[in-house]
Design an enzyme around this catalytic site. Structure first.
Site, PDB file in Angstrom:
ATOM      1  N   GLU A 179       0.824  -1.208   0.000  1.00 22.76           N
ATOM      2  CA  GLU A 179       0.000   0.000   0.000  1.00 22.76           C
ATOM      3  C   GLU A 179       0.860   1.262   0.000  1.00 22.76           C
ATOM      4  OE1 GLU A 179      -3.091  -2.180   3.044  1.00 22.76           O
ATOM      5  OE2 GLU A 179      -2.321  -0.213   3.532  1.00 22.76           O
ATOM      6  N   CYS A 232       3.343   8.466   1.562  1.00 20.97           N
ATOM      7  CA  CYS A 232       3.702   7.474   2.578  1.00 20.97           C
ATOM      8  C   CYS A 232       3.928   6.153   1.848  1.00 20.97           C
ATOM      9  CB  CYS A 232       2.555   7.362   3.585  1.00 20.97           C
ATOM     10  SG  CYS A 232       2.809   6.074   4.794  1.00 20.97           S
ATOM     11  N   CYS A 258       5.582  -7.548   7.420  1.00 16.60           N
ATOM     12  CA  CYS A 258       6.635  -7.148   8.353  1.00 16.60           C
ATOM     13  C   CYS A 258       6.825  -8.260   9.372  1.00 16.60           C
ATOM     14  CB  CYS A 258       6.255  -5.842   9.061  1.00 16.60           C
ATOM     15  SG  CYS A 258       7.517  -5.285  10.230  1.00 16.60           S
ATOM     16  N   CYS A 267       4.345  -6.064  15.839  1.00 17.05           N
ATOM     17  CA  CYS A 267       3.777  -5.166  16.851  1.00 17.05           C
ATOM     18  C   CYS A 267       2.268  -5.441  16.946  1.00 17.05           C
ATOM     19  CB  CYS A 267       4.025  -3.705  16.478  1.00 17.05           C
ATOM     20  SG  CYS A 267       5.774  -3.330  16.255  1.00 17.05           S
ATOM     21  N   CYS A 316      -0.457  -3.225  15.083  1.00 13.76           N
ATOM     22  CA  CYS A 316      -0.219  -2.896  13.670  1.00 13.76           C
ATOM     23  C   CYS A 316      -0.765  -3.970  12.739  1.00 13.76           C
ATOM     24  CB  CYS A 316       1.289  -2.728  13.462  1.00 13.76           C
ATOM     25  SG  CYS A 316       1.747  -2.517  11.736  1.00 13.76           S
ATOM     26  N   SER A 360      10.956   6.008   9.256  1.00 13.86           N
ATOM     27  CA  SER A 360      10.437   5.594  10.563  1.00 13.86           C
ATOM     28  C   SER A 360      10.917   4.178  10.859  1.00 13.86           C
ATOM     29  CB  SER A 360       8.904   5.640  10.531  1.00 13.86           C
ATOM     30  OG  SER A 360       8.366   5.178  11.742  1.00 13.86           O
ATOM     31  N   LEU A 401       8.413   4.528  19.351  1.00 14.78           N
ATOM     32  CA  LEU A 401       8.740   4.195  20.749  1.00 14.78           C
ATOM     33  C   LEU A 401       7.540   3.532  21.432  1.00 14.78           C
ATOM     34  CD1 LEU A 401      11.005   4.417  22.835  1.00 14.78           C
ATOM     35  CD2 LEU A 401      10.138   6.671  23.471  1.00 14.78           C
ATOM     36  N   HIS A 402       6.436   4.223  21.483  1.00 12.96           N
ATOM     37  CA  HIS A 402       5.141   3.687  21.922  1.00 12.96           C
ATOM     38  C   HIS A 402       5.073   3.190  23.360  1.00 12.96           C
ATOM     39  CE1 HIS A 402       4.383   4.173  17.738  1.00 12.96           C
ATOM     40  NE2 HIS A 402       4.809   3.002  17.338  1.00 12.96           N
ATOM     41  N   CYS A 414      -1.296   1.878   8.062  1.00 14.13           N
ATOM     42  CA  CYS A 414      -0.548   0.967   7.205  1.00 14.13           C
ATOM     43  C   CYS A 414      -0.999  -0.479   7.347  1.00 14.13           C
ATOM     44  CB  CYS A 414       0.962   1.099   7.445  1.00 14.13           C
ATOM     45  SG  CYS A 414       1.503   0.452   9.015  1.00 14.13           S
TER      46      CYS A 414
HETATM   47  N1  SAH Z   1       8.148  -0.265  10.707  1.00 10.56           N
HETATM   48  C1  SAH Z   1       8.318   1.126  10.852  1.00 10.56           C
HETATM   49  C2  SAH Z   1       7.625   1.942   9.787  1.00 10.56           C
HETATM   50  C3  SAH Z   1       6.240   1.528   9.392  1.00 10.56           C
HETATM   51  S1  SAH Z   1       5.008   1.731  10.595  1.00 10.56           S
HETATM   52  C4  SAH Z   1       7.906   1.576  12.242  1.00 10.56           C
HETATM   53  O1  SAH Z   1       7.301   0.791  12.954  1.00 10.56           O
HETATM   54  O2  SAH Z   1       8.236   2.705  12.603  1.00 10.56           O
HETATM   55  C5  SAH Z   1       4.717   3.467  10.552  1.00 10.56           C
HETATM   56  C6  SAH Z   1       4.044   4.011  11.790  1.00 10.56           C
HETATM   57  O3  SAH Z   1       2.671   3.593  11.885  1.00 10.56           O
HETATM   58  C7  SAH Z   1       4.748   3.547  13.064  1.00 10.56           C
HETATM   59  O4  SAH Z   1       4.997   4.587  13.956  1.00 10.56           O
HETATM   60  C8  SAH Z   1       3.729   2.560  13.584  1.00 10.56           C
HETATM   61  O5  SAH Z   1       3.953   2.330  14.913  1.00 10.56           O
HETATM   62  C9  SAH Z   1       2.411   3.228  13.216  1.00 10.56           C
HETATM   63  N2  SAH Z   1       1.240   2.367  13.367  1.00 10.56           N
HETATM   64  C10 SAH Z   1       1.140   1.043  13.199  1.00 10.56           C
HETATM   65  N3  SAH Z   1      -0.100   0.603  13.520  1.00 10.56           N
HETATM   66  C11 SAH Z   1      -0.817   1.676  13.901  1.00 10.56           C
HETATM   67  C12 SAH Z   1      -2.148   1.877  14.377  1.00 10.56           C
HETATM   68  N4  SAH Z   1      -3.004   0.859  14.499  1.00 10.56           N
HETATM   69  N5  SAH Z   1      -2.519   3.133  14.707  1.00 10.56           N
HETATM   70  C13 SAH Z   1      -1.660   4.190  14.580  1.00 10.56           C
HETATM   71  N6  SAH Z   1      -0.397   4.053  14.144  1.00 10.56           N
HETATM   72  C14 SAH Z   1       0.036   2.824  13.812  1.00 10.56           C
HETATM   73 FE1  SF4 Z   2       6.405  -3.683  11.478  1.00  8.58          FE
HETATM   74 FE2  SF4 Z   2       6.341  -1.047  12.007  1.00  8.58          FE
HETATM   75 FE3  SF4 Z   2       4.082  -2.489  11.987  1.00  8.58          FE
HETATM   76 FE4  SF4 Z   2       5.837  -2.845  13.959  1.00  8.58          FE
HETATM   77  S1  SF4 Z   2       4.672  -0.974  13.501  1.00  8.58           S
HETATM   78  S2  SF4 Z   2       4.811  -4.481  12.825  1.00  8.58           S
HETATM   79  S3  SF4 Z   2       7.736  -2.598  12.856  1.00  8.58           S
HETATM   80  S4  SF4 Z   2       5.401  -2.108  10.263  1.00  8.58           S
END
Ligand code: SAH
Ligand code: SF4
Length: 377
Positions: free
Chosen positions: A102, A121, A128, A132, A135, A224, A248-249, A366
């Protein structure tokens, strides 16, 4: 016969995976004059031509020569949707092996008097591996790394859309000719972990900043990362003036490991250490991404811990309201609580913004569109 031709076409390498020097060699091999290489580069990257037949500045012979060996792009647009407020466009692409990725175009109209920012973006991997829990991409698992050409083509596809809109506004008298700008910013925040596909990600950045091509300034590019410590160290030596955002989260190891398995490999102390190193090496501030997950990481004591953790580091925190994912278990923190959280960071002298959401009605988070398509097939 038709099928045979089609297979042959699909198997040709993409010229987008080549570097400028490679084009010089191809031009020499074809017998054309050397300046044709620069012309070819410009017509692909500046003018966004994704088919050799569109490049009418080159001779028919040379175009035929090129198209027997290469194709320009490999992405197949499967879905193109706009959010109701037209601020966001999301594209779903099929890759040549059937994988799906995407890309998103986000438009910001009021940009301190300028003609609006347009941010692309883009994805760096199909899926991946890092899992996480919040995500959608992470929940799908890892498929494969994208080539640099596949990363760059996403920019070109979005650029085509952005330039067309600018031109239309010129025709309508809403924009001056000199204000045609297309995409102004790129964020590597689509599917996948950019630093786990280090080589191709950096190759794509170098292409995108080339001033005879796409020409987007390094300071308008953000990578990122989930926090792969050795790769951040490597990146700090690249001498690229790009922005680095760290997902960081959470403010401590226990909370972070609950949602981000990678934290067991690279715990918070190591991550913050390498962030200090990055700032020293590059003289640039770091952006921290912090998704607010209700009852998980959003309490005021979490905010205090975050304030202490980032104290003294040249940084900016982006507080992000969580996007609901199909199997999401996290609730959204309300606006008031977000502001209180931000207030605590302010006490520690840490600047932060609460991210403006875009494209929520079209699953712009994403990995979420791919998930919806696969689950409805
Ligand atoms: N893998 C990298 C880049 C892709 S994710 C990373 O994790 O930084 C890009 C951003 O989208 C990251 O900050 C990720 O934590 C965030 N993201 C993922 N799932 C999300 C969600 N459900 N709500 C808001 N942000 C989210
Ligand atoms: Fe991968 Fe980034 Fe999603 Fe974590 S937040 S699963 S590192 S794409």
């Amino acid at each position: 016969m038709e099928n045979l031709q089609l297979t042959e076409k699909l198997n040709k390498p993409s010229i987008l995976d080549l570097e400028k020097e490679d084009l010089n060699k191809i031009v020499a091999e074809s017998g054309e004059k050397p300046y044709r290489a620069e012309q070819l580069w410009r017509s692909i990257y500046k003018e966004c031509n994704l088919d050799f037949s569109e490049i009418t500045t080159l001779s028919k012979n040379f175009r035929n020569f090129l198209s027997t060996k290469f194709r320009i792009g490999t992405l197949e647009k499967k879905i193109h949707i706009n959010s109701i407020d037209s601020s966001t466009t999301k594209l779903l692409f099929g890759l040549n092996d059937g994988e799906l990725i995407e890309s998103v175009l986000m438009r910001y109209t009021s940009d301190y008097g300028k003609k609006g920012r347009k941010t692309a973006c883009i994805s760096t991997q199909a899926g991946c591996a890092l899992g996480c829990t919040f995500c959608a991409t992470g929940q799908q698992g890892f498929r494969r790394n994208l080539t640099s050409g596949e990363i760059i083509e996403q920019v070109l596809q979005l650029q085509k859309i952005a330039l067309k809109e600018d031109l239309l506004e010129v025709e309508q008298g809403k924009r001056k000719k000199g204000e045609i700008q297309g995409i102004t910013n790129i964020v590597y925040m689509g599917m996948g972990e950019p630093l786990a596909n280090y080589k191709n990600t950096i190759k794509s950045v170098k292409n995108v900043i080339d001033n005879s091509g796409i020409n987007i300034g390094s300071r308008h590019i953000t990578i990122s990362t989930v926090g792969l410590v050795p790769k951040i160290k490597k990146l700090s030596k690249e001498k690229l003036q790009i922005n680095l955002a760290i997902s960081l989260h959470a403010p401590d190891n226990k909370t972070r490991s609950e949602t981000m398995p990678v934290n067991k490999r690279f715990p918070i102390e190591e991550l913050i250490d390498v962030c200090h190193y990055y700032v020293e090496q590059t003289n640039r501030r770091i952006f921290f991404e912090y998704i607010l997950l209700e009852d998980q990481n959003d309490s005021l004591s979490n905010a205090e811990k975050l304030g202490k953790l980032l104290n003294g580091l040249h940084c900016h925190v982006n507080l992000i309201p969580v996007n609901p994912t199909t199997n999401g278990v996290y609730g959204r923190t309300d606006d008031n609580a977000n502001r209180l959280f931000q207030g605590v960071l302010k006490r520690f002298g840490i600047p932060s913004t609460i991210r403006v959401e875009k494209g929520i009605d079209i699953n712009a988070g994403c990995g979420q569109l791919r998930e919806r398509v696969l689950s409805t097939n």
